[in-house]
Design an enzyme around this catalytic site. Structure first.
Site, PDB file in Angstrom:
ATOM      1  N   ASP A 135      -2.280  12.119  -2.987  1.00 22.92           N
ATOM      2  CA  ASP A 135      -2.327  13.590  -2.981  1.00 22.92           C
ATOM      3  C   ASP A 135      -2.643  14.057  -4.394  1.00 22.92           C
ATOM      4  OD1 ASP A 135      -1.685  13.856  -0.268  1.00 22.92           O
ATOM      5  OD2 ASP A 135       0.454  13.648  -0.690  1.00 22.92           O
ATOM      6  N   GLU A 153       0.844  -1.211   0.000  1.00 27.53           N
ATOM      7  CA  GLU A 153       0.000   0.000   0.000  1.00 27.53           C
ATOM      8  C   GLU A 153       0.875   1.254   0.000  1.00 27.53           C
ATOM      9  OE1 GLU A 153      -3.577  -0.073   2.259  1.00 27.53           O
ATOM     10  OE2 GLU A 153      -3.742   2.123   2.299  1.00 27.53           O
ATOM     11  N   GLU A 212       4.460   5.165   4.276  1.00 26.25           N
ATOM     12  CA  GLU A 212       3.827   6.462   4.558  1.00 26.25           C
ATOM     13  C   GLU A 212       4.874   7.397   5.167  1.00 26.25           C
ATOM     14  OE1 GLU A 212       2.013   9.548   4.826  1.00 26.25           O
ATOM     15  OE2 GLU A 212       0.630   8.041   4.220  1.00 26.25           O
ATOM     16  N   THR A 243     -11.103   4.169   3.890  1.00 25.07           N
ATOM     17  CA  THR A 243      -9.975   4.908   4.471  1.00 25.07           C
ATOM     18  C   THR A 243     -10.514   6.173   5.138  1.00 25.07           C
ATOM     19  OG1 THR A 243      -9.484   6.380   2.609  1.00 25.07           O
ATOM     20  CG2 THR A 243      -8.521   4.158   2.524  1.00 25.07           C
ATOM     21  N   ARG A 244      -9.652   6.778   5.933  1.00 19.88           N
ATOM     22  CA  ARG A 244     -10.071   7.991   6.643  1.00 19.88           C
ATOM     23  C   ARG A 244     -10.346   9.124   5.637  1.00 19.88           C
ATOM     24  NH1 ARG A 244      -6.369   9.864  11.466  1.00 19.88           N
ATOM     25  NH2 ARG A 244      -4.889   9.815   9.762  1.00 19.88           N
ATOM     26  N   TYR A 245      -9.478   9.229   4.651  1.00 21.73           N
ATOM     27  CA  TYR A 245      -9.640  10.293   3.664  1.00 21.73           C
ATOM     28  C   TYR A 245     -10.950  10.112   2.890  1.00 21.73           C
ATOM     29  CZ  TYR A 245      -8.526  13.610   0.049  1.00 21.73           C
ATOM     30  OH  TYR A 245      -8.582  14.681  -0.805  1.00 21.73           O
ATOM     31  N   GLU A 246     -11.243   8.860   2.575  1.00 21.70           N
ATOM     32  CA  GLU A 246     -12.471   8.555   1.835  1.00 21.70           C
ATOM     33  C   GLU A 246     -13.703   8.933   2.665  1.00 21.70           C
ATOM     34  OE1 GLU A 246     -12.609   4.371   1.069  1.00 21.70           O
ATOM     35  OE2 GLU A 246     -14.713   4.410   0.507  1.00 21.70           O
TER      36      GLU A 246
END
Ligand code: SAM
Length: 237
Positions: free
Chosen positions: A141, A62, A87, A216-219
């Protein structure tokens, strides 16, 4: 960490703009100090299942896992598979470590995750060709300005590397809520259609999160803001 090494915060901040964020809580700092060194991807040499997990197994990779929700969810679903996540943002790494340690209460500790605090492409370049079963790029990003398009993770160079590292039949999963990135990604993947088959039969295939694809958190944030989210699955030919 010493200055100018790949994992150094100064280098990371220069590369990604925000490798450092809020100060870590004591528990998170403890995980970064104690757990991370035990499950870190080695800084040099080949990145293989045997070296990382001590046995041959299906490998998942990932890129930019953010807080690690997806990686931890998948690792929990597939305990016999090995997961490598990269990450550069230390708060994200700390968050992912809480999932790996089982400290968030939602799952048992995960023995099948290895983490790299830094650039995914450097680690990916050390994975042998054809070794990956799954590769995930979730909400990269967006770099929405045209003059920054070269910085997008989805570009010809990285996509060529994705093709090389996936085994035939392996899967590349990509998600975004950003219309500029969506258009850009579709054009890039179209150029690489000799390597990737888009697993899309109907429009709902890319408007609905497929099973086995943890949020995901962003999603979640994008959905809360009322954004449409697009999900792509490509099979390596
Ligand atoms: C918009 S966030 C999405 C995070 C997560 N995938 C999610 O969906 O919640 C993009 C992430 O990619 C990471 N990133 C950017 N460049 C990277 C690189 N070269 N290697 C690994 N991660 C990277 C950023 O630090 C950031 O956490």
């Amino acid at each position: 960490m010493t200055a100018n090494k790949p994992g150094d915060p100064t280098t990371l901040n220069r590369l990604y703009g925000r490798a450092k964020g809020k100060a870590l809580r004591a528990g998170q700092q403890g995980l970064v100090d104690d757990l991370l060194p035990r499950i870190a991807v080695p800084d040099e040499g080949p990145v293989t299942a045997e070296r990382l997990f001590g046995r041959p197994c299906s490998l998942h990779f990932e890129i930019g896992f953010g807080g690690g929700e997806h990686m931890a969810g998948r690792a929990d679903m597939l305990p016999d598979h090995g997961f490598i996540g990269c990450e550069p943002f230390v708060n994200g790494v700390a968050q992912a470590l809480t999932h790996v340690a089982g400290d968030n209460g939602s799952q048992a500790p995960l023995g099948n995750v290895r983490i790299h605090h830094g650039d995914a492409l450097e680690v990916l370049s050390r994975v042998p060709d054809g070794a990956l079963s799954f590769l995930y790029l979730l909400h990269p990003d967006p770099w929405p300005k045209a003059r920054h398009a070269k910085r997008r993770m989805m570009n010809d160079g990285p996509v060529r590397m994705f093709a090389a590292k996936l085994k035939p039949g392996g899967e590349f999963r990509f998600g975004t809520d950003h219309p500029v990135y969506l258009r850009h990604a579709l054009m890039v993947m179209q150029r690489h259609r000799a390597d990737f088959e888009w697993l899309c039969q109907t429009p709902s295939d890319f408007l609905t999160r497929p099973g086995g694809w943890p949020e995901t958190r962003y999603e979640a944030k994008a959905r809360k803001q009322g954004h449409e989210v697009w999900y792509f699955r490509y099979r390596r030919r």
